[in-house]
Design an enzyme around this catalytic site. Structure first.
Site, PDB file in Angstrom:
ATOM      1  CG  HIS A 557      -2.081   0.836   1.167  1.00 27.81           C
ATOM      2  ND1 HIS A 557      -1.616   2.307   1.371  1.00 27.81           N
ATOM      3  CD2 HIS A 557      -3.314   0.902   0.965  1.00 27.81           C
ATOM      4  CE1 HIS A 557      -3.001   3.059   1.096  1.00 27.81           C
ATOM      5  NE2 HIS A 557      -3.711   2.075   0.961  1.00 27.81           N
ATOM      6  N   PRO A 605      -5.770  -3.445   0.768  1.00 27.76           N
ATOM      7  CG  PRO A 605      -5.008  -5.368  -0.284  1.00 27.76           C
ATOM      8  CD  PRO A 605      -5.712  -4.256  -0.563  1.00 27.76           C
ATOM      9  CD  GLU A 606       0.517  -2.256   5.146  1.00 27.94           C
ATOM     10  OE1 GLU A 606      -0.430  -1.296   5.201  1.00 27.94           O
ATOM     11  OE2 GLU A 606       1.838  -1.915   5.438  1.00 27.94           O
ATOM     12  CB  ALA A 607       1.573  -6.287   0.781  1.00 30.28           C
TER      13      ALA A 607
END
Ligand code: DMJ
EC number: 3.2.1.113
Length: 737
Positions: A557, A605-607
């Protein structure tokens, strides 16, 4: 650590079994024969695999009569706790009457001659020891050094291609200029990322690998030096650090008086379009909700816990308090929340204290506190903010007391002792941390009349420019003692991100006079395009991570900020490339929008990954969270300002709705543990950057361009505002007295 302990515990049975088989003392068991009395397990017949498949030789015995077995490497894969394959057991030596070593290894009788049990005992023990050492080394080697097959497979099987580049000459124009295994672990931990054991184990393994590689490298380097050279290096380092300390301790002359020039573009008109006006008003209402709850439940503390309705403190700030207040100051100002700005200012005057005996993150304190105070000063002209910013800047100077001048990541504000994150490769400092001080430190020199801040950050550049870059890329790790790169991991996301951002912005903030920064930026972007930027099978452009030449097809992200950066940089690119950079920015914005759109919550999402048959989707549990991060809104803001394509306002509004639907709670705004779930699982933290960045960028997207025009203002990495330092005219003139 817990997982690491479990991991070692998992290994122990294997090692112990080997000892027992060799006649070692197992508590409660007679040596050797009792465990496998016939030299084979009940579950598996002899000859099922291993070196001794066809070995007809008699079973070896210890001088005391016990059988002795050694695991062959080929058998490792078959060994389970319940049944050790006989094929995996290699007779090492026999009783005086037996076949001996040769019989075991050769698999066919014969064997060496021995003169008797007593004469053999010492040799046997020695050979045994040697073979076991080799075996253990082999086991560890297999565990730690085999390549990560998933990565290899993703590189081989997954169809990605370098993103298309225009045919135009890709060189920068004439006179052009400046939380992975370990990645963001600390940052993620601080920000409350929920973990999963598999990923934690992976992290631990990677950490062990890193430490091992580092130790080898360091030993090699030291061995190459003569003892006198080593001694001389140590003395030189000590002398340099002592000199630096003396210099910084010299009494600060105090702040010179300045003429404050009113800022440009801070009084905004209401947007003409009623629908846009309404949307902007909604975002201001969100800011009120976040602020009022912070004020009600966590006033003076760093952050708010919106579910439990209390304060949240992060060790990133040590004992410094009030992160949300300082981070929110400029957002309150531009949203014209005057009363709130005044109460925040009073808190700063009366309570903001940097004399704390605690360790802080130099990077975080710089971008949030120094950046927030500078921004508040440039917007309001209130002296207290200039005074506090410079006071804090002085407190951060000891972080630079390292042999190379590359600052430590962590600093004890009282003792001035610094160190690096324990997880960072070989005691390295982090590129995104020491590379994200430049803008603020240039302004500290500007506002204090003291060149020391500028000198410190210019020295970072000097160090970087002397170093060889692998494929033109900047590794995320740099050792402050040796001044050499650590692991060759490269990322435009966590650990690398804002370094690139600050190169571009250093050039822009200098009124385009800092040509060195410009060249460094465009050279770096060129290498990033060649080695990291790829297109997925369905045509989504993404920025992968580079680990010693292997690509991990994952985008964080955090990396999404790069869309805005590429577009902003189009301005300085050669004419033939300007359009290309704008398009690259648009493609990254589209990919990041997809990462939002493919979740249930419509928040990213974060990644997210581009391998194993997925595109722009998080596949690991510990990458599915959303902590109110701003990077995607940041890119939308730049893209909107630079193209006025209405889709960016549309996408921004989708995010507003998602925030309202899923993150808004009675007590403020909370991050989410999993954006793919049908029901919210809150992390119970209202991050200070939600007020500093996410809401500010959203507000700007629904404002006219004359609010904070990009020709006059630079946003630091926390979205704090710094004016461009004009060649001919300074926003702040230091009066000669
Ligand atoms: C912020 O603190 C800054 O934007 C930083 O550069 C990166 N991470 C957070 C927001 O996600």
């Amino acid at each position: 650590m817990e997982n690491l302990t479990n991991f070692y515990e998992g290994l122990q049975p294997a090692v112990c079994r080997a000892c027992l088989c060799a006649g070692g003392a197992a508590p409660g068991r007679r040596p050797g024969a009792e465990l496998f009395p016939q030299g084979r397990s009940a579950a598996q017949p002899r000859g099922s695999g291993g070196l001794d498949t066809q070995d007809p030789a008699p079973q070896p015995r210890t001088p005391s009569g016990g059988e002795v077995w050694l695991l062959s490497s080929a058998a490792l894969g078959h060994w389970t706790a319940g049944a050790m394959p006989v094929g995996g057991l290699l007779p090492l030596f026999s009783s005086p009457a037996g076949g001996g070593l040769g019989g075991g290894l050769g698999g066919g009788g014969g064997g060496r001659k021995v003169s008797g049990p007593a004469a053999l005992r010492l040799t046997e023990k020695f050979v045994l020891l040697l073979v076991f050492s080799a075996f253990i080394t082999l086991c560890f080697g297999a565990i730690f050094f085999l390549p990560d097959s998933s990565k290899l497979l993703s590189g081989v099987l997954f169809h990605s291609s370098p993103a298309l580049q225009p045919a135009a000459d890709h060189k920068p124009g004439p006179g052009a200029r400046a939380e992975d295994a370990a990645e963001g672990r600390a940052r993620r931990r601080e920000e409350g990322a929920p973990g999963d054991p598999e990923a934690a184990l992976e992290d631990n393994l990677a950490r062990i690998r890193e430490n091992h590689e580092r130790a080898l490298r360091e030993a090699k380097e030291t061995l190459q030096k003569l003892p006198e050279e080593i001694q001389r290096d140590i003395l030189l380092e000590k002398k340099k650090v002592a000199q630096d300390q003396l210099r910084d301790k010299a009494p600060f002359r105090g702040l010179p008086p300045v003429d404050f020039v009113p800022p440009i573009g801070v009084e905004s008109r209401e947007p003409a379009d009623a629908a846009i006006r309404e949307k902007r008003a909604k975002i201001k209402e969100m800011m009120k909700h976040a602020w009022n709850n912070y004020k009600g439940y966590a006033w003076g503390l760093n952050e708010l816990k919106p579910i439990s309705k209390g304060g949240h403190s992060s060790s990133l700030f040590g004992n410094i308090k009030g992160a949300t207040i300082v981070d929110a100051l400029d957002t309150l100002f531009i949203m014209e929340m005057k009363n709130e700005f005044e109460e925040a200012k009073s808190w700063v005057e009366e309570n903001l204290d940097f004399n704390v005996n605690a360790e802080i993150s130099v990077f975080e304190v710089n971008i949030r506190f120094v950046g927030g105070l500078l921004s508040a000063y440039y917007l309001s002209g209130e002296e207290i903010f200039r005074k506090k910013a410079v006071e804090l800047g002085v407190k951060l100077l000891p972080a630079f007391h390292t042999p190379s001048g590359i600052p430590w990541a962590l600093l004890n504000m009282k003792s001035g002792i610094g160190r690096n994150w324990p997880w960072a490769s070989g005691g390295s400092s982090i590129l995104a941390e020491f590379g994200t001080l430049h803008l603020e430190f240039m302004h500290l020199s500007h506002l204090s009349g003291n060149p020391i801040f500028a000198e410190k950050v210019m020295n970072i550049r000097t160090v970087l420019n002397k170093l060889e870059k692998p494929q033109g890329l900047y590794p995320n790790y740099l050792n402050p003692s040796s001044g050499q790169w650590g692991q060759h991991h490269v990322s435009v996301g966590g650990l690398g991100d804002s370094f690139y951002e600050y190169l571009l912005k250093a050039w822009l903030m200098s009124d385009k006079t800092d040509l060195e920064a410009k060249k460094m930026y465009f050279d770096a972007v060129q290498a990033i395009e060649t080695h990291l930027i790829r297109k997925s099978s369905s045509g989504l452009t993404y920025i992968a991570e580079w680990k010693g030449g292997l690509l991990e097809h994952k985008m964080g992200h955090l990396t999404c900020f790069a869309g805005g950066m590429f577009a902003l940089g189009a301005d300085g690119a050669p004419e033939a490339m300007a359009q290309h950079y704008l398009e690259l920015g648009a493609e990254i914005a589209r990919t990041c929008h997809e990462s939002y759109n493919r979740t249930f919550m419509k928040l990213g999402p974060e990644a997210f990954r581009f391998d194993g048959g997925v595109e722009a989707i998080a596949t690991r549990q510990n990458e599915k969270y959303y902590i109110l991060r701003p990077e995607v809104m940041e890119t939308y803001m730049y893209m909107w300002r630079l193209t006025h394509d209405p889709k960016y306002r549309k996408w921004a509004w989708e995010a507003v709705e998602a925030l309202e639907n899923h993150c808004r709670v009675n007590g403020g705004y909370s991050g989410l543990r999993d954006v793919y779930l049908l029901h919210e699982s809150y992390d119970d933290v209202q991050q200070s950057f939600f007020l500093a960045e996410t809401l500010k960028y959203l507000y700007l997207i629904f404002s006219d361009d004359d609010l904070l025009p990009l020709e006059h203002w630079i946003f630091n990495s926390e979205a704090h505002l710094l004016p461009i330092l004009r060649k001919e005219k300074k926003e702040v003139e230091i009066r000669e007295e």
